[in-house]
Scaffold this motif. Structure first.
Motif, short mmCIF file in Angstrom:
data_model
loop_
_atom_site.label_atom_id
_atom_site.label_comp_id
_atom_site.label_asym_id
_atom_site.label_seq_id
_atom_site.Cartn_x
_atom_site.Cartn_y
_atom_site.Cartn_z
N MET A 94 0.83 -1.20 0.00
CA MET A 94 0.00 0.00 0.00
C MET A 94 0.87 1.26 0.00
O MET A 94 0.51 2.28 -0.59
N TRP A 95 2.03 1.20 0.66
CA TRP A 95 2.94 2.36 0.62
C TRP A 95 3.42 2.60 -0.81
O TRP A 95 3.48 3.75 -1.26
N PHE A 96 3.77 1.54 -1.51
CA PHE A 96 4.21 1.69 -2.90
C PHE A 96 3.10 2.28 -3.76
O PHE A 96 3.36 3.06 -4.69
N PHE A 97 1.85 1.90 -3.49
CA PHE A 97 0.74 2.45 -4.27
C PHE A 97 0.58 3.95 -4.05
O PHE A 97 0.07 4.66 -4.92
N THR A 98 1.00 4.45 -2.90
CA THR A 98 0.93 5.90 -2.67
C THR A 98 2.00 6.65 -3.44
O THR A 98 1.97 7.89 -3.48
N ARG A 99 2.95 5.95 -4.05
CA ARG A 99 4.05 6.59 -4.77
C ARG A 99 3.91 6.51 -6.29
O ARG A 99 4.78 7.02 -7.00
N VAL A 100 2.85 5.88 -6.80
CA VAL A 100 2.73 5.71 -8.25
C VAL A 100 2.43 7.06 -8.90
O VAL A 100 1.93 8.00 -8.26
N SER A 101 2.76 7.18 -10.19
CA SER A 101 2.54 8.40 -10.95
C SER A 101 2.29 8.04 -12.41
O SER A 101 2.25 6.86 -12.77
N THR A 102 2.14 9.06 -13.24
CA THR A 102 1.96 8.82 -14.68
C THR A 102 3.21 8.24 -15.30
O THR A 102 3.17 7.73 -16.43
N GLU A 103 4.34 8.32 -14.61
CA GLU A 103 5.59 7.77 -15.11
C GLU A 103 5.80 6.31 -14.70
O GLU A 103 6.73 5.66 -15.17
N THR A 104 4.96 5.81 -13.81
CA THR A 104 5.10 4.42 -13.36
C THR A 104 4.86 3.47 -14.51
O THR A 104 3.89 3.62 -15.27
N THR A 105 5.72 2.49 -14.68
CA THR A 105 5.62 1.57 -15.82
C THR A 105 4.56 0.51 -15.59
O THR A 105 4.18 0.21 -14.46
N LYS A 106 4.11 -0.08 -16.69
CA LYS A 106 3.09 -1.13 -16.61
C LYS A 106 3.61 -2.36 -15.85
O LYS A 106 2.87 -2.95 -15.06
N PRO A 107 4.87 -2.79 -16.07
CA PRO A 107 5.37 -3.92 -15.26
C PRO A 107 5.34 -3.65 -13.76
O PRO A 107 5.10 -4.56 -12.96
N THR A 108 5.57 -2.40 -13.38
CA THR A 108 5.52 -2.05 -11.95
C THR A 108 4.11 -2.22 -11.40
O THR A 108 3.91 -2.79 -10.32
N PHE A 109 3.11 -1.74 -12.14
CA PHE A 109 1.73 -1.93 -11.72
C PHE A 109 1.37 -3.41 -11.65
O PHE A 109 0.65 -3.85 -10.75
N LEU A 110 1.87 -4.18 -12.61
CA LEU A 110 1.61 -5.62 -12.64
C LEU A 110 2.14 -6.29 -11.38
O LEU A 110 1.43 -7.07 -10.71
N ILE A 111 3.38 -5.97 -11.01
CA ILE A 111 4.01 -6.57 -9.82
C ILE A 111 3.29 -6.12 -8.55
O ILE A 111 3.03 -6.93 -7.64
N LEU A 112 2.94 -4.84 -8.47
CA LEU A 112 2.26 -4.33 -7.28
C LEU A 112 0.91 -5.02 -7.08
O LEU A 112 0.54 -5.39 -5.96
N HIS A 113 0.18 -5.21 -8.18
CA HIS A 113 -1.13 -5.85 -8.07
C HIS A 113 -1.00 -7.31 -7.67
O HIS A 113 -1.79 -7.82 -6.86
N ILE A 114 -0.02 -8.01 -8.22
CA ILE A 114 0.22 -9.40 -7.85
C ILE A 114 0.52 -9.50 -6.35
O ILE A 114 -0.05 -10.33 -5.63
N CYS A 115 1.40 -8.63 -5.87
CA CYS A 115 1.78 -8.65 -4.45
C CYS A 115 0.58 -8.33 -3.57
O CYS A 115 0.40 -8.92 -2.49
N LEU A 116 -0.26 -7.38 -3.99
CA LEU A 116 -1.45 -7.03 -3.22
C LEU A 116 -2.38 -8.22 -3.08
O LEU A 116 -2.89 -8.52 -1.98
#
Length: 485
Positions: free
Chosen positions: A356-378
């Motif tokens: 959840m802390w990482f989700f507070t740091r996302v931006s328009t520059e965050t890559t799709k693989p990063t979102f993929l990994i964050l969602h898997i971990c969540l």
């Protein structure tokens, strides 16, 4: 309370020779497609806003209203499972759900679509308690972890996979097919259950407490309506309609609780809260449902509104985490049977705080693989917490509290999910509006994207706070062995 005690306790007698697997399959098939609908529309919200010409807070009632109806109906389930057989409850619920699905698919405008969703929710609200109570009756405490894990495959996998499936469908078909494709499976579940589902209890038909039903309906309805209305931009919490309905709901719930402790045959026996691990379970699962459903609502807005991704790509990003979430549930159930809840829930809660802390740091520059990994971990973190916690809490209850314990859990989880979704979308909308009000060029696509990110950041900060609370509560978990009947 003799009647309700007897109704809950009489069920275990004939089940040694009952074939459990066909019953479990019947329940899972029906539950999967009804629970799937809680989040099936989420990823289509941006498209539906345009086609139906409604705002995001108004459109959220397709999801919030669904969970609200479920939350309002489930309190009566402890009574209903004593008035009707397992087959009658399940077949009636799935028939109602199928009718609602047909209405949604054929809806000409938003109001009819909402009516169809509420009919679907009524079917789900009647079906969920049947599923949970049947598992408690059929399986002894030492085997419930694996059985609950199978149910977790449905309860967690279905709403998690909803956005992915809808993204794949909407890539080539219009939104009505989100319902038309579900309808044949709902009908199949009715036929399958008619053939294989067996009764596991005998109705005893205790007294119906109409006053309790009215108080619970006003209570849960008022609170969720108030939270949902707060995000609609009509003055927020300063609007008398908002804080008024929340206040009326809170008073009604207080009166409901007092009445349940005084009447001989309570609609929902709150004495179950005398068992500490059950109480801890209720609080933890409410936090988890708020996190799960609000995240499922926020991510489509972030992906499509800020990052400019297509519906298909949004669904694709959520697919691996959704699949893993469902597959892990039976595994965590078996691990719970062997090691207990602490070995899973504490690491899962700590993991959730980090994610959840990482989700507070996302931006328009965050890559799709990063979102993929964050969602898997969540999804992994939530899976490690939910089913082990739920099984552990229910195991502590005597069998006479099974209908009431499942009713309490299902009610508060659904209401928490509805409040969480309303609260988080309201925070997102407020943050987005505040950003644009101070923007030099609020019509700029870049500024509009940044506004969405700002709103999502605000919402995830609140989610981070909930995750920290969940971790603190997890430290107090103890393994339960089951209480005498």
């Amino acid at each position: 309370m003799q009647h309700s005690d007897h109704a809950a306790a009489e069920a275990p007698q004939p089940h040694d020779h009952v074939k459990r697997l066909p019953i479990l399959i019947s329940l899972i098939i029906g539950a999967f497609f009804s629970i799937l609908n809680e989040t099936l529309l989420n990823i289509a919200f941006p498209e539906l806003m345009v086609e139906l010409n409604v705002t995001a807070p108004t459109l959220q009632w397709l999801a919030t209203g669904y969970m609200l109806v479920v939350g309002v109906l489930v309190p009566a389930s402890a009574l209903l499972v004593q008035w009707f057989t397992t087959r009658q409850m399940f077949l009636g619920a799935m028939t109602l759900f199928s009718i609602g699905t047909l209405v949604c698919g054929a809806a000409p405008h938003f109001s009819v679509l909402l009516i169809g969703r509420l009919l679907q929710a009524a079917g789900t609200g009647l079906m969920l308690p049947v599923m949970m109570n049947t598992i408690l009756v059929l399986y002894p405490p030492e085997k419930r972890g694996a059985a609950m894990g199978s149910i977790g495959l449905v309860i967690m996998f279905a709403p998690a996979i909803g956005p992915t499936l809808s993204g794949l469908i909407l890539q080539t078909l219009e939104w009505r097919w989100l319902f038309f494709m579900v309808l044949p499976f709902a009908i199949f579940s009715i036929v399958f259950a008619f053939i294989y589902l067996k009764n596991v209890s005998v109705p005893t038909k205790p007294r119906v407490d109409v006053v309790s039903i009215i108080l619970s309906t006003i209570g849960f309805g008022g609170i969720v309506y108030g939270f949902s209305s707060a995000g609609e931009g009509n003055g927020g919490w300063s609007n008398p309609l908002v804080y008024g309905t929340v206040l009326v709901g809170a008073v009604s719930l207080l009166l409901f609780a007092i009445r349940q402790l005084r009447v001989d045959e309570p609609l929902m026996d709150l004495r179950a809260f005398r068992y500490p691990m059950f109480t801890l379970t209720v609080i933890l699962l409410m936090i988890m449902m708020m996190t799960l459903f609000s995240t499922m609502a926020l991510l489509p807005f972030l992906f499509q509104g800020a990052l400019g991704l297509t519906v298909f790509m949004s669904g694709l990003l959520l697919l691996p985490g959704s699949l893993l979430n469902g597959l892990i549930s039976p595994i965590t159930g078996k691990l719970f049977d062997k090691f207990g809840p602490r070995a899973l829930v504490i690491p899962g809660a700590a993991f959730l705080v980090v994610i959840m802390w990482f989700f507070t740091r996302v931006s328009t520059e965050t890559t799709k693989p990063t979102f993929l990994i964050l969602h898997i971990c969540l999804m992994v973190a939530i899976s490690m917490i939910m089913m082990p916690t739920q099984t552990n809490g229910l195991n502590q209850l005597p069998s006479r509290y099974y209908p009431h314990g499942t009713a309490i859990l299902n009610t508060l989880q659904q209401v928490a999910g509805a409040i969480g979704m309303a609260l988080f979308i309201g925070i997102m909308t407020s943050g987005q509006r505040g950003f644009l009000e101070h923007s030099a060029d609020p019509t700029s696509p870049a500024q509009m994207s940044e506004a969405v990110v700002t709103g999502v950041h605000n919402a995830f900060m609140i989610g981070l706070g909930f995750a920290v609370i969940a971790l603190a509560l997890a430290l107090f978990l103890k393994r339960t062995q089951g209480a005498p009947s």
